[in-house]
Write an enzyme that holds these catalytic residues in place. Structure first.
Site, mmCIF file in Angstrom:
data_model
loop_
_atom_site.group_PDB
_atom_site.id
_atom_site.type_symbol
_atom_site.label_atom_id
_atom_site.label_comp_id
_atom_site.label_asym_id
_atom_site.label_seq_id
_atom_site.Cartn_x
_atom_site.Cartn_y
_atom_site.Cartn_z
ATOM 1 C CB SER A 189 -0.892 0.016 1.259
ATOM 2 O OG SER A 189 -1.978 0.972 1.082
ATOM 3 C CD GLU A 198 -5.556 -4.374 -3.735
ATOM 4 O OE1 GLU A 198 -5.467 -3.916 -2.394
ATOM 5 O OE2 GLU A 198 -4.500 -4.822 -4.396
ATOM 6 C CG HIS A 204 -5.713 -2.763 0.708
ATOM 7 N ND1 HIS A 204 -4.808 -2.552 -0.372
ATOM 8 C CD2 HIS A 204 -5.033 -1.810 1.417
ATOM 9 C CE1 HIS A 204 -3.956 -1.584 -0.268
ATOM 10 N NE2 HIS A 204 -4.015 -1.298 1.105
#
Length: 504
Positions: free
Chosen positions: A187, A314, A411
């Site tokens: 990320s 995600e 995610h």
């Protein structure tokens, strides 16, 4: 020392540090790599740590940088502690000078929160493969990425570079090879690495890069300046270097949260309504002169081996934690595409690939691709076209809970698998429950792939060719891994959506 629990002293360039040895792994926590970034050093480049006498106790994580987040198993920010720029080292016990490969981890957190003390970032399992593992804190939020007139942008990235320089100078003392460093991150950590590859300031500090779920979030300087003015106004301050440097960090954290909430509550606020992240790398003309995809396409880092991974769902995490307003109507989906300047036909294209999905799920699929998946793929493809070696993977591990609900490949779900930390505190939320035998086997494969990539640049599958094919993409899944072209029917539509998004 080789007992189950013992102490070991290591001599760094600044002084001795005392860590602990647990089952053959030396663990040193909270080692300062730069001076506290407060007082006269507030909102400026990191400064070297002065030498110390005696032996410094490094058996606890260092304090967290200013932020409002409180994460499971990790310490919260304590405004009384200013020595926030620290790092941690896990290394196999043995004689110095072994020249082990180094994996340097940069945590995620929307450039706004997070720390190296999160339980899923424990480096023990990776160190058992023969790596020296380093994790670091860096300034986030306004302290790290807020634009301040006359002061350097991208202070969080400058912190990371300072920590990498510490590795180059000191890692031999822990048995590591300063010439064989792999930077890894997820990320915001992955986005940070993309910036370090794109610019000149980190040249020569790492040989390989391993990035997961890289966000497409790089701010023009004018945009970053406008956001800083909003935060300063919310804090009741003039947007000047003197005022912001003297401001209480708590005041700027609270003002940032206030501005983010205002965008989330305003459906007419444009892109920031859907993704209220106020901070990110700034195109400052110095550290970052162009967006990373363009820089990699121009050959900025062809000597660096690159491994890119993203998850297949995600944005479902953002919905689960309530960090973005939901889009649940067709009109809302049309407005989202317009606000994001995405092709209007994408709604119909995605609907044809997932005909039974709700509007919310179509939105989450498009948003996840727009922010993370497509950008991650584009980085790998640009690097490969420029002559660099790039590998691509997707994380598609799924489960069904006892109540019949789905465990998503969302995610950050891939991180504890790659670190081998499936039993760490708070991980059940990311992984959907206690790990089973298939999960543990997948984790062992991912840990091994990371270790092999950091050691010799080969995680176990081929680099991308001139024209990407499904066989070029490795898919992490259970009960076993597969090539992209072998995805099951419920996930096969994901092969097509990146191509649709490229047309935007």
């Amino acid at each position: 020392m080789t007992g189950r629990f013992a102490e070991e002293i290591v001599t760094t360039h600044r002084g001795g540090i005392r860590g602990t040895v647990v089952d053959g792994i030396h663990v040193a926590l909270g080692i300062p790599y730069a001076r506290p970034p407060f007082g006269s050093r507030r909102l400026r480049e990191p400064a070297p740590v002065p030498p110390w006498s005696g032996v410094r106790d490094c058996t606890r994580f260092g304090p967290v940088v200013p932020q409002s987040a409180e994460l499971p198993g990790a310490p919260a920010w304590d405004p009384r502690r200013e020595d926030v720029l620290s790092l941690n080292v896990w290394s196999p016990v043995g004689e110095p000078g072994r020249g082990l490969p180094v994996l340097f981890w940069i945590h995620g957190g929307a450039y706004t929160f997070g720390s190296s003390a999160q339980p899923d970032y424990d480096g023990t399992a990776l160190a058992r493969t023969g790596l020296v593992v380093v994790t670091c804190n860096y300034r986030v939020g306004f302290e790290g990425f807020g634009h301040v007139p006359g002061l350097p942008d991208n202070r969080g990235l400058l912190d990371q570079i300072a920590a990498l320089r510490w590795v180059r100078e000191n890692i031999r003392a822990f048995g590591g090879d300063p010439g064989n460093v792999t930077v890894a991150g997820q990320s915001a950590g992955g986005g940070s690495i993309a910036c370090l590859m794109a610019g000149p300031r980190a040249g020569g500090l790492f040989r390989r890069a391993l990035v997961h779920s890289v966000p497409d979030a790089y701010f023009p300087r004018e945009f970053a300046a406008a956001l800083s003015r909003e935060v300063a106004e919310a804090a009741g301050l003039p947007a000047t270097a003197d005022a912001l440097s003297a401001a209480d960090p708590q005041r700027l954290v609270e003002a940032s949260d206030q501005v983010a909430r205002r965008y989330a509550d305003d459906p007419l606020a444009g892109p920031l309504h859907y993704d209220t992240v106020l901070y990110g790398p700034v195109l400052d003309g110095d550290l970052l002169t162009t967006e990373p995809v363009e820089a990699l396409a121009a050959g900025a880092a062809t000597a660096v081996d690159l491994l890119v991974c993203h998850t297949t769902e995600e944005y479902w995490l953002m919905h689960e934690v309530g960090s973005m307003p939901p889009v649940t109507t067709e009109d809302g989906l049309v407005r989202y595409l317009a606000d994001q300047r995405l092709p209007p036909r994408l709604a119909a294209d995605y609907r044809s690939l997932m005909p039974h999905a709700s509007v919310r799920d179509v939105f989450l699929a498009i948003a996840g691709d727009a922010v993370f998946a497509t950008h991650s793929v584009s980085l790998a493809e640009a690097h490969a076209r420029a002559g660099g070696r790039a590998r691509l993977a997707r994380f598609d591990r799924r489960r069904t809970r006892p109540d019949g609900s789905a465990v998503r490949a969302w995610h950050a779900a891939d991180v504890p698998f790659a670190f081998g930390t499936l039993d760490a505190e708070g991980i059940d939320f990311l992984t959907g429950g206690p790990a089973d035998a298939d999960d543990r086997a997948l984790s062992r494969r991912m840990v091994r792939a990371w270790a092999d990539f950091a050691t010799r640049g080969d995680p176990g599958w081929a680099p991308l060719g001139a024209n990407r094919t499904p066989a070029d993409v490795h898919v992490w899944s259970v009960p076993h891994d597969r090539a992209e072209g072998e995805l099951p029917a419920h996930a096969r539509w994901r092969n097509l959506r990146a191509d649709a998004m490229h047309l935007s």
